[in-house]
Write a protein that holds these residues in place. Structure first.
Motif, mmCIF file in Angstrom:
data_model
loop_
_atom_site.group_PDB
_atom_site.id
_atom_site.type_symbol
_atom_site.label_atom_id
_atom_site.label_comp_id
_atom_site.label_asym_id
_atom_site.label_seq_id
_atom_site.Cartn_x
_atom_site.Cartn_y
_atom_site.Cartn_z
ATOM 1 N N VAL A 1 8.499 5.408 -0.783
ATOM 2 C CA VAL A 1 7.669 4.883 0.461
ATOM 3 C C VAL A 1 8.057 6.065 1.475
ATOM 4 O O VAL A 1 9.304 6.149 1.744
ATOM 5 C CB VAL A 1 8.151 3.513 0.855
ATOM 6 C CG1 VAL A 1 7.728 3.220 2.016
ATOM 7 C CG2 VAL A 1 7.650 2.492 -0.373
ATOM 8 N N HIS A 2 7.252 6.450 2.405
ATOM 9 C CA HIS A 2 7.605 7.212 3.423
ATOM 10 C C HIS A 2 8.404 6.558 4.571
ATOM 11 O O HIS A 2 8.133 5.362 4.887
ATOM 12 C CB HIS A 2 6.192 7.500 3.952
ATOM 13 C CG HIS A 2 6.408 8.996 4.956
ATOM 14 N ND1 HIS A 2 7.055 8.892 6.325
ATOM 15 C CD2 HIS A 2 6.189 10.238 4.801
ATOM 16 C CE1 HIS A 2 6.978 9.861 6.742
ATOM 17 N NE2 HIS A 2 6.601 10.921 5.971
ATOM 18 N N CYS B 1 6.403 5.032 7.479
ATOM 19 C CA CYS B 1 4.998 4.416 7.103
ATOM 20 C C CYS B 1 4.910 3.455 8.336
ATOM 21 O O CYS B 1 3.566 3.315 8.636
ATOM 22 C CB CYS B 1 5.039 4.313 5.721
ATOM 23 S SG CYS B 1 6.053 2.746 5.384
ATOM 24 N N ALA C 1 1.351 3.967 10.360
ATOM 25 C CA ALA C 1 0.319 2.934 10.230
ATOM 26 C C ALA C 1 -0.010 2.491 11.761
ATOM 27 O O ALA C 1 -1.179 2.237 12.074
ATOM 28 C CB ALA C 1 0.894 1.679 9.484
ATOM 29 N N CYS D 1 0.528 0.579 3.853
ATOM 30 C CA CYS D 1 1.524 0.134 3.614
ATOM 31 C C CYS D 1 2.641 1.119 2.654
ATOM 32 O O CYS D 1 3.985 0.999 2.949
ATOM 33 C CB CYS D 1 1.574 -1.378 2.652
ATOM 34 S SG CYS D 1 0.728 -2.549 3.554
ATOM 35 N N SER D 2 2.094 1.848 2.189
ATOM 36 C CA SER D 2 2.742 2.764 0.999
ATOM 37 C C SER D 2 3.149 4.161 1.915
ATOM 38 O O SER D 2 4.182 4.536 1.462
ATOM 39 C CB SER D 2 2.047 3.061 0.083
ATOM 40 O OG SER D 2 1.586 1.880 -0.601
ATOM 41 N N GLY D 3 2.385 4.612 2.713
ATOM 42 C CA GLY D 3 2.871 5.793 3.596
ATOM 43 C C GLY D 3 1.978 7.038 2.665
ATOM 44 O O GLY D 3 1.585 6.781 1.887
#
Length: 217
Positions: free
Chosen positions: A3-4, A7, A11, A44-46
């Motif tokens: 995950v970034h 993120c 977003a 959500c994940s980046g």
């Protein structure tokens, strides 16, 4: 899945820019060649989850890659709001998509998962306007016959400011005849990443082939 670390901030920048342009979630997803559900998954994940997907989002929103990641506009003098180079998203024809796919390469196959889509890198070959890849029987990239599938191939430059992406939507069909297996195995570039006593070939039959080219001029 990594995950970034930023993120959430990324977003928020995407949503703020989307609102400024008057785009709905569905409009942004459509123009970036993805489903709304997949767009939400990316937010959500980046960017590390699918960098080319974020490049397409940035191009639709008219944001440079550094601006998307950090909010900084590298070409803007202090106190000014120059947005720097902006990407233009161009549609590719289906023949152009197949030409870019070539005869072999590396792509990402997207398959249904228990809680979210599963996206895996595979090496592939093109055979009579279908995609075929070889994997381990029973593995994560070995779907049930008729499973809905997406297949994406992209090429992005090192600064992620230009490139192209081809997206195929269709069904996956495990190959179950020795003649077809031998035919696919004889194609150039058919050496698999995953092996075994008898690796499984999977053929992706397209229902739709779309492509985008990102051009910064």
């Amino acid at each position: 899945m990594s995950v970034h670390p930023d993120c959430g901030d990324i977003a928020r920048r995407i949503l703020r820019r989307r609102d400024q342009l008057g785009l709905s979630e569905g409009m942004l997803a459509h123009r970036a060649a993805m489903s709304p559900a997949y767009l939400r998954q990316l937010l959500c994940s980046g960017p590390e989850f699918d960098p080319p997907g974020f490049v397409r989002i940035a191009a639709v929103l008219g944001m440079a890659w550094p601006e998307l990641l950090s909010g900084n506009r590298p070409d803007a003098p202090p106190g000014q709001t120059d947005t720097g180079r902006r990407g233009q998203l161009l549609r590719l024809t289906e023949p152009q998509c197949w030409e870019l796919l070539g005869t072999r390469g590396v792509g990402r196959v997207g398959l249904p998962g228990s809680s979210a889509p599963v996206v895996l890198p595979v090496n592939y070959v093109v055979d009579d306007r279908t995609i075929a890849y070889r994997t381990a029987p029973g593995g994560a990239a070995a779907p049930a016959d008729g499973s809905p599938v997406s297949f994406e191939v992209d090429r992005i430059d090192e600064h992620r400011s230009a490139g192209w992406s081809v997206l195929i939507l269709g069904q996956a069909h495990p190959v179950d005849t020795s003649d077809e297996e031998q035919h696919l195995a004889a194609l150039p570039g058919a050496t698999p990443w995953a092996g075994g006593a008898r690796p499984l070939w999977v053929r992706v039959r397209p229902a739709a082939v779309t492509g985008r080219r990102i051009d910064t001029g």
